[in-house]
Scaffold this active site. Structure first.
Site, short mmCIF file in Angstrom:
data_model
loop_
_atom_site.label_atom_id
_atom_site.label_comp_id
_atom_site.label_asym_id
_atom_site.label_seq_id
_atom_site.Cartn_x
_atom_site.Cartn_y
_atom_site.Cartn_z
N THR B 14 1.54 15.09 15.28
CA THR B 14 2.96 15.42 15.78
C THR B 14 3.77 14.18 15.56
O THR B 14 4.92 14.06 16.20
CB THR B 14 2.91 15.94 16.98
N GLY B 15 3.03 12.93 15.38
CA GLY B 15 3.72 11.89 15.58
C GLY B 15 4.62 11.46 14.16
O GLY B 15 4.74 12.23 13.30
N ARG B 42 -0.56 17.66 25.36
CA ARG B 42 1.04 17.95 25.67
C ARG B 42 1.59 18.54 24.65
O ARG B 42 2.36 19.25 24.88
CB ARG B 42 1.33 16.29 25.91
N ARG B 102 -9.99 -2.47 12.25
CA ARG B 102 -9.62 -3.20 11.15
C ARG B 102 -10.32 -4.41 10.88
O ARG B 102 -10.48 -4.57 9.60
CB ARG B 102 -8.06 -3.68 10.97
N CYS B 132 0.84 -1.62 8.25
CA CYS B 132 1.93 -1.24 7.60
C CYS B 132 2.78 -2.53 7.06
O CYS B 132 3.18 -2.48 5.76
CB CYS B 132 3.12 -0.57 8.14
N GLN B 159 11.34 -5.91 8.91
CA GLN B 159 10.79 -4.71 9.16
C GLN B 159 11.76 -3.52 9.87
O GLN B 159 12.59 -3.88 10.68
CB GLN B 159 9.64 -5.04 10.22
N SER B 162 10.93 1.83 12.24
CA SER B 162 9.89 3.08 12.52
C SER B 162 8.69 2.48 12.41
O SER B 162 7.49 3.04 12.77
CB SER B 162 10.02 4.23 11.41
N GLY B 163 8.73 1.10 12.14
CA GLY B 163 7.36 0.47 12.43
C GLY B 163 6.95 0.45 13.90
O GLY B 163 5.65 0.32 14.18
N HIS B 261 9.82 -1.36 5.07
CA HIS B 261 9.66 -2.71 5.17
C HIS B 261 10.04 -3.45 4.00
O HIS B 261 9.34 -3.27 2.70
CB HIS B 261 8.25 -3.20 5.58
N ASN B 334 7.06 1.87 4.72
CA ASN B 334 6.14 1.67 5.79
C ASN B 334 5.38 3.05 6.49
O ASN B 334 4.37 3.04 6.97
CB ASN B 334 7.00 1.07 6.99
#
Lengths: 357, 357
Positions: B14-15, B42, B102, B132, B159, B162-163, B261, B334
């Site tokens: 949902t993101g 939620r 990472r 990103c 950038q 939305s990053g 970006h 991104n």
């Protein structure tokens, strides 16, 4: 006995930089005697307020320079190229904000905090002021150079649309109003719908939409992929700093900001640098504000800096790969120090010469 | 005989990145068998469309991974840190988009165009996808590295908001609506009035206003003046390219752009570089679009690139001071290659393993 106050002509009084200049003249109201406002015949007859007085704008012509001690040129290159020599021939000292004379050998290019001495050697009666992008960074970089010895600059700009004049601000405003009615989701169609066809219908000095976008091209084609603004930073930094071999690489990018240019700067010096010492230098350098505590939210942004005189510096870090290199983020109001203020500072040093003579 | 199509779980459906992932899954509809959408309790019970079918969102819990071959994690670091090992223990191969794993030695960090082989060596059953900002530049830089031998990167980012997730887009939208009613002149008061108090009233992930502004700070304090995003670019480029000593300096700056970006890149190589050869490499590299004829207006900007898969490269110039260095301007969406697409590419290579096994 009161010294005579020199007379001033402001050519380009009705432009974006002219408007800022009138505010600076009102703040420094005791420097000048008569102030004449000059613009193209189209704007002649308009009345502008300077030093609290309504003043009629005169049409640019030879006789407006009669009896003028100092003439400020805040106009496009071609207008300066034609009219500055005429004003100089009439006896005025010309301070020119255009690119017409900046790189001429017999015209000094002056940033008072760095090379004010150069103002006095002006064989053609013309003194040039650098490009707004050069001015946004050179005061801070010059202060560090004096201590560490500058060897290389790699600069990426975040330039305000007013660097392209009033048309740049108008284009951003009109493009933003096209966007205002749009739901800004993250679906690409949202941005495309808002800016695509609409933005192309707006006349603009930029080669791409500038609202909700960035435009990596400023000025004209200077060959080998470079823009004229990128080469201007290189050549002007070399001339002002007196470093004809300074390595300098710039990438110039417009961003949707009204006023204040920002620069991400990688500066490599002859000697090792320490952030603490760089902080001391920047905190005490004339014309510089150090604002550097990023974890507390203290770093310069255009909205902090717009309307202020100094160059603001933050995000000072030493390179993790080279003990001689510093990274910095620098902001300067492109219409004040980046244009009108630097011209006014040069003019005031000439006024002091005249008053003392 | 038809090979079994592997089953997939999308955690964080949902993101902002989840939304892009659902579009990619719909475009590549023949890869996966069952697709389960998972989110926080939620959001459980919401219905989202994927591959043309309404699909109910399940609450994140151990049993959602029963029988799942591949699990995509598009969630904050702390959620991945807790739940990815649980999914892996259930037998799913986890492709994680967070920063949690990472830089772990026993977790491969993969950009399929560069090091797809690394996907197969995953002792913990987890494969990580880079930040990103790293992803926006590394495909192009990796292609040049293969020919010229990369030695140093100096990068300044532009950038997109939305990053910083959906909250970043919301903050920009609300700040722009505050600005919309304001006459945008060049007087500093115009910008201050529009953004000053109003912008502070808007809840925002940024430490300063982002509309009509740029914000040179991304992520958290990483010490010595660096932000976490700046160090992430350094460490991730080194790991993906297999160059543990690569000199890398980044300055990360948010700009008022919704998605895509951009990066101004100074890249120094072991060998001399020619722009013509760099053009050939970039024009033929997988996942790269060369768009480089600036005098004709051909350079990448976010509004050109948003919603597309490749990394776009333009403004390629050879340094005037160093025949081994190139300057470039690089744009990547991104939310696509910078997040969802790279995760999907890794997942599809794992799906191919499973299908062929």
């Amino acid at each position: 006995m009161t010294a005579r106050r020199p007379s001033l002509a402001v050519v380009g009084a009705t432009g974006a930089i002219g408007g800022v200049m009138l505010r600076i003249l009102s703040q420094h109201a005791d420097v000048w005697g008569e102030v004449r406002l000059v613009a193209s015949p189209r704007s002649a007859g308009r009345k502008l307020v300077v030093r609290g007085e309504e003043t009629e704008v005169l049409a640019l012509a030879e006789d407006v320079f009669d009896g003028v001690d100092v003439a400020l040129f805040l106009v496009p290159d071609d207008v300066s190229a034609h009219w500055a020599p005429i004003a100089a021939a009439k006896g005025a000292v010309v301070i020119d904000d255009s690119a017409a004379f900046r790189l001429e050998d017999d015209v000094p290019l002056v940033v008072p905090e760095i090379n004010s001495h150069a103002t006095r050697l002006r064989p053609r009666g013309i003194v040039a002021s650098p490009n707004c992008t050069t001015l946004s960074l050179i005061v801070a970089v010059g202060a560090l150079h004096a201590e560490f010895g500058l060897r290389e600059l790699i600069v990426s700009s975040y330039q305000a649309v007013s660097g392209a004049g009033r048309d740049g601000v108008t284009a951003l405003r009109e493009q933003l109003s096209l966007v205002a009615g749009t739901e800004l989701g993250t679906h690409p169609g949202d941005v495309r719908r808002a800016l695509g066809d609409g933005a192309l219908a707006v006349s603009s000095p930029f080669a791409a939409p500038v609202a909700l976008n960035v435009v990596p091209w400023a000025g004209t084609d200077a060959g080998n992929g470079w823009s004229s603004e990128e080469l201007a930073i290189r050549e002007e930094c070399r001339k002002v700093l007196g470093l004809p071999d300074l390595k300098t690489t710039a990438t110039c990018v417009y961003v949707p900001v009204v006023a204040t240019h920002s620069m991400s700067v990688h500066a490599r010096f002859e000697n090792e640098v320490a952030v603490d010492r760089a902080h001391e230098i920047l905190a005490t350098a004339p014309g510089v504000v150090l604002f550097d505590s990023p974890a507390s939210g203290d770093f310069p942004t255009p909205s902090d800096v717009v309307g202020t005189d100094p160059t603001w510096v933050g995000r000072v870090r030493r390179s993790m790969d080279d003990p001689r290199a510093l990274e910095m983020f620098i902001c300067g109001d492109n219409l004040r120090k980046g244009a009108a203020l630097n011209v006014a500072q040069i003019a005031e040093s000439v006024a002091a010469e005249i008053t003392l003579a």
